[in-house]
Motif scaffolding. Structure first.
Motif, short mmCIF file in Angstrom:
data_model
loop_
_atom_site.label_atom_id
_atom_site.label_comp_id
_atom_site.label_asym_id
_atom_site.label_seq_id
_atom_site.Cartn_x
_atom_site.Cartn_y
_atom_site.Cartn_z
N ASP A 2 87.40 40.33 -7.19
CA ASP A 2 87.86 39.83 -8.49
C ASP A 2 88.19 38.33 -8.40
OD1 ASP A 2 88.59 39.81 -11.14
OD2 ASP A 2 90.64 40.51 -10.76
N PHE A 3 87.19 37.52 -8.09
CA PHE A 3 87.37 36.07 -8.13
C PHE A 3 87.16 35.59 -9.56
CE2 PHE A 3 86.63 36.51 -3.58
CZ PHE A 3 87.52 35.57 -3.06
N ARG A 4 88.02 34.66 -9.99
CA ARG A 4 87.96 34.21 -11.37
C ARG A 4 88.01 32.68 -11.45
NH1 ARG A 4 89.29 38.27 -15.29
NH2 ARG A 4 89.59 40.28 -14.24
N ASP A 5 87.26 32.15 -12.39
CA ASP A 5 87.32 30.73 -12.73
C ASP A 5 87.73 30.64 -14.19
OD1 ASP A 5 86.97 27.93 -12.69
OD2 ASP A 5 84.95 28.15 -13.53
N ALA A 6 88.89 30.00 -14.42
CA ALA A 6 89.45 29.90 -15.77
C ALA A 6 89.59 31.28 -16.42
CB ALA A 6 88.60 28.99 -16.65
N GLY A 7 89.97 32.27 -15.61
CA GLY A 7 90.21 33.61 -16.11
C GLY A 7 88.98 34.48 -16.21
N ARG A 8 87.80 33.91 -15.98
CA ARG A 8 86.56 34.66 -16.13
C ARG A 8 86.05 35.10 -14.76
NH1 ARG A 8 81.54 32.85 -15.67
NH2 ARG A 8 82.31 30.70 -15.63
N ARG A 9 85.72 36.39 -14.65
CA ARG A 9 85.19 36.91 -13.39
C ARG A 9 83.85 36.25 -13.08
NH1 ARG A 9 84.10 42.70 -12.63
NH2 ARG A 9 84.07 42.10 -10.44
N VAL A 10 83.70 35.78 -11.84
CA VAL A 10 82.46 35.10 -11.47
C VAL A 10 81.54 36.00 -10.65
CG1 VAL A 10 83.59 32.85 -11.53
CG2 VAL A 10 83.45 34.10 -9.35
N GLY A 11 82.07 37.13 -10.17
CA GLY A 11 81.29 38.01 -9.31
C GLY A 11 79.98 38.49 -9.93
N PRO A 12 79.99 38.95 -11.19
CA PRO A 12 78.74 39.42 -11.78
C PRO A 12 77.64 38.35 -11.80
CG PRO A 12 80.61 40.21 -13.06
CD PRO A 12 81.16 39.26 -12.05
N GLU A 13 78.00 37.10 -12.11
CA GLU A 13 77.02 36.03 -12.11
C GLU A 13 76.51 35.75 -10.70
OE1 GLU A 13 78.43 32.51 -14.02
OE2 GLU A 13 79.31 33.61 -15.70
N VAL A 14 77.43 35.73 -9.74
CA VAL A 14 77.05 35.47 -8.35
C VAL A 14 76.05 36.50 -7.88
CG1 VAL A 14 77.91 35.50 -5.97
CG2 VAL A 14 79.18 34.25 -7.73
N HIS A 15 76.35 37.76 -8.12
CA HIS A 15 75.46 38.82 -7.62
C HIS A 15 74.17 38.93 -8.42
CE1 HIS A 15 77.66 40.57 -4.25
NE2 HIS A 15 78.73 40.08 -4.87
N ALA A 16 74.20 38.49 -9.67
CA ALA A 16 72.95 38.44 -10.43
C ALA A 16 71.99 37.44 -9.80
CB ALA A 16 73.25 38.06 -11.88
N VAL A 17 72.52 36.28 -9.36
CA VAL A 17 71.68 35.29 -8.69
C VAL A 17 71.22 35.80 -7.34
CG1 VAL A 17 71.61 32.97 -7.68
CG2 VAL A 17 72.69 33.33 -9.91
N LEU A 18 72.12 36.42 -6.59
CA LEU A 18 71.73 36.98 -5.30
C LEU A 18 70.63 38.03 -5.45
CD1 LEU A 18 75.20 37.36 -3.51
CD2 LEU A 18 73.35 35.80 -2.86
N ASP A 19 70.74 38.85 -6.48
CA ASP A 19 69.72 39.87 -6.73
C ASP A 19 68.38 39.23 -7.06
OD1 ASP A 19 71.59 41.84 -6.26
OD2 ASP A 19 72.00 42.23 -8.39
N ARG A 20 68.40 38.20 -7.89
CA ARG A 20 67.17 37.48 -8.22
C ARG A 20 66.56 36.85 -6.97
NH1 ARG A 20 67.30 32.85 -11.43
NH2 ARG A 20 65.03 33.06 -11.52
N MET A 21 67.42 36.24 -6.13
CA MET A 21 66.94 35.65 -4.89
C MET A 21 66.27 36.70 -4.01
SD MET A 21 70.24 33.26 -3.94
CE MET A 21 69.73 32.99 -2.24
N ALA A 22 66.93 37.85 -3.86
CA ALA A 22 66.39 38.90 -2.99
C ALA A 22 65.04 39.40 -3.51
CB ALA A 22 67.38 40.06 -2.90
N GLU A 23 64.95 39.60 -4.84
CA GLU A 23 63.69 40.07 -5.42
C GLU A 23 62.58 39.05 -5.21
OE1 GLU A 23 60.53 40.41 -8.32
OE2 GLU A 23 62.09 38.85 -8.40
N PHE A 24 62.89 37.77 -5.43
CA PHE A 24 61.89 36.72 -5.25
C PHE A 24 61.47 36.62 -3.78
CE2 PHE A 24 61.22 32.25 -3.99
CZ PHE A 24 60.06 31.98 -4.72
N CYS A 25 62.44 36.64 -2.89
CA CYS A 25 62.13 36.50 -1.45
C CYS A 25 61.28 37.66 -0.96
CB CYS A 25 63.42 36.37 -0.64
SG CYS A 25 64.27 34.81 -0.88
N GLU A 26 61.55 38.85 -1.42
CA GLU A 26 60.75 39.99 -1.01
C GLU A 26 59.30 39.84 -1.50
OE1 GLU A 26 61.42 41.83 1.21
OE2 GLU A 26 63.45 42.61 1.20
N ARG A 27 59.12 39.29 -2.69
CA ARG A 27 57.77 39.06 -3.19
C ARG A 27 57.02 38.07 -2.32
NH1 ARG A 27 57.95 37.13 -9.11
NH2 ARG A 27 55.68 37.28 -8.88
#
Length: 522
Positions: free
Chosen positions: A86-111
């Motif tokens: 539960d890391f937050r910037d200005a009260g907003r959770r940043v985890g979902p955005e972080v892992h969305a990028v990590l997921d995109r990276m993983a999908e791209f790298c596997e391709r």
């Protein structure tokens, strides 16, 4: 303590080596060879409390804007945290955005790694060139070098310098149809990065065509408009956030070249190790906290004992780039002369960091460490297990590391030298002439940090350890570790030199040098 000899502290306390140690996340820190007593350590902890280290640590982890000059958080810990964190910037959770990028990276790298993504001519991507500078280069370059034996994807290459020789040497070894470029620039305006990227694009276009750019370039940036103007599809852009400082960014999309070379699983191992160290730093008491101990001991040596520099000596060839990475981390973070409030300091801030891998260093500058008049504290970093089949060589490496730390602390007196030379048959004037050259002052402090091995998990933990050490020191000095305004001024002047129409004045020396260079470059 400046008149106290470390050897005497060992003689007075048979348990010193055990008591002055700390162990967690697989690391074992022996700091018993520091010129400190139990009282010294308690006073240093009191200094940390006086400077509200524990409060600042919570502010860091809570996402408060500890980077006050840019009004930003410094949430690099969120980049390597689990999805549920539960890391937050200005009260907003940043985890979902972080892992969305990590997921995109993983999908791209596997391709790319599987061959599903191919270049413009239909050939597989065999080589990836990371184009970035500073934090966009040093972190990924270090990790790929340290874990090179595990690379099972496209071969990684790194271009940073605006000196064209850097790019030219890389391109001379590669083929356009099998090469991908990862352009890493938060703003997509960094001069060195953009110049290299434009020349790399011209290299692709000259061999293939302009349409090939979209198949051979991806971007790590926040400036979608500039990325698209370059010719990179927005779907091939990976973002990160303004709360990620460059030198703390390898855990983000900046690490795309790492993931391409090593795969998502090993990249995840790197993140897990860093997160484990984050947890240790946040939860362990001051007296058993690895980053806190390293930071306070560095403060002690620098500000109290007057040691102007800090040496890093990793006894692992795989960590050959660790010192370069740590130099940017520490000296760009803490190379400041004003406090967070803008008041000029009346004490030293960051020492100069330098060093090289052992045993190479022993045959270079260790002579100065042993017998030079100035004292330079050393952090020895030693992997316990070898990642190669030559076990006899690893035993010699370990022996050399332990011996150097011991010799720096113990020294050798004139009486000991004289006795050795007499035993060899030397006497008279020859004996007395030889003695001074063989005396070692000793009493040179060092830390010994044992890590199990150089694998993704422990490498991630090591890098996070030094990140937090840097933060600890900044808190003690009362400075902001997360801005770097000194870097910006040089960029402004470089742009002025490149643009004669600019109204930013230059000094007479620079004007004359420009004149001489123009004459010689015709």
């Amino acid at each position: 303590m400046d008149q106290t000899r470390i050897a005497e502290l060992f003689a007075a306390d048979a348990q010193r080596a055990r008591e002055m140690s700390c162990e967690d996340v697989g690391f074992y820190l022996d700091y018993s060879k520091q010129r400190v007593s139990v009282e010294t350590l308690e006073l240093l902890r009191n200094l940390a409390r006086q400077q509200q280290l524990e409060t600042w640590r919570e502010r860091l982890f809570n996402g408060e804007h500890v980077n006050n000059t840019e009004n930003r958080a410094a949430l690099h810990m969120a980049l390597r945290a689990p999805r549920a964190a539960d890391f937050r910037d200005a009260g907003r959770r940043v985890g979902p955005e972080v892992h969305a990028v990590l997921d995109r990276m993983a999908e791209f790298c596997e391709r790319v790694r599987s061959g599903q993504w191919r270049g413009a001519t239909g050939k597989r991507i065999t080589d990836v060139v990371n184009i970035g500078i500073g934090g966009s280069d040093l972190g990924p370059r270090l990790v790929c070098e340290a874990l090179a034996a595990s690379i099972d994807g496209p071969r990684p290459h790194f271009v940073a310098n605006v000196d064209g020789a850097d790019l030219h040497a890389i391109l001379a070894r590669l083929r356009p149809e099998t090469t991908m470029f990862v352009v890493v620039s938060k703003t997509f305006t960094t001069q060195e990065t953009l110049v290299n990227a434009l020349h790399a694009r011209a290299w692709i276009v000259s061999s293939l065509d302009i349409e090939a750019v979209s198949k051979h370039f991806v971007a790590v940036s926040t400036n979608q408009e500039a990325v698209e103007a370059f010719g990179i599809d927005a779907d091939h852009m990976f973002s990160f956030w303004d709360w990620v400082g460059g030198r703390y960014s390898l855990w983000s999309a900046v690490g795309l070249s790492i993931m391409l070379a090593l795969g998502p699983q090993r990249f995840t191992g790197l993140l897990r190790g860093a997160h484990a160290m984050d947890t240790h730093f946040r939860r362990a008491p001051l007296q058993q906290n690895l980053p806190v101990l390293l930071g306070l001991l560095a403060i002690w040596n620098h500000n109290f004992l007057g040691c102007a520099t800090q040496v890093l000596a990793p006894y692992a060839q795989r960590l050959s780039l660790f010192v370069s990475w740590a130099q940017q981390l520490e000296m760009e973070s803490n190379g400041k002369s004003v406090t967070r409030e803008g008041r000029r300091v009346d004490y030293a801030t960051t020492p100069a960091l330098w060093g090289n891998v052992g045993t190479n260093a022993q045959h270079a500058y260790f002579q100065m460490l042993h017998q030079g008049p100035a004292v330079h504290p050393v952090d020895f970093i030693l992997p316990v297990y070898a990642e190669h089949p030559y076990k006899d060589m690893h035993k010699k490496l370990v022996a050399n590391c332990l011996a150097q730390a011991s010799a720096l602390m113990r020294g050798k007196s004139a009486q000991e030298v004289r006795a050795e030379l007499v035993a060899r048959g030397l006497e008279g004037e020859a004996l007395e002439a030889a003695v001074p050259h063989r005396v070692f002052p000793g009493n040179r402090p060092s830390n010994m940090l044992l890590m199990p091995r150089v694998d993704p998990f422990h490498l991630g933990a090591l890098l996070a350890l030094y990140e937090h050490r840097t933060f600890v020191m900044s808190v003690i000095w009362g400075i902001n570790a997360f801005d770097q305004w000194g870097v910006e001024f040089g960029k402004q002047l470089a742009n002025r030199i490149l643009d004669p129409k600019s109204d930013l004045p230059l000094d007479p020396s620079t004007d004359e040098l420009m004149h001489k260079l123009q004459l010689r470059m015709r």
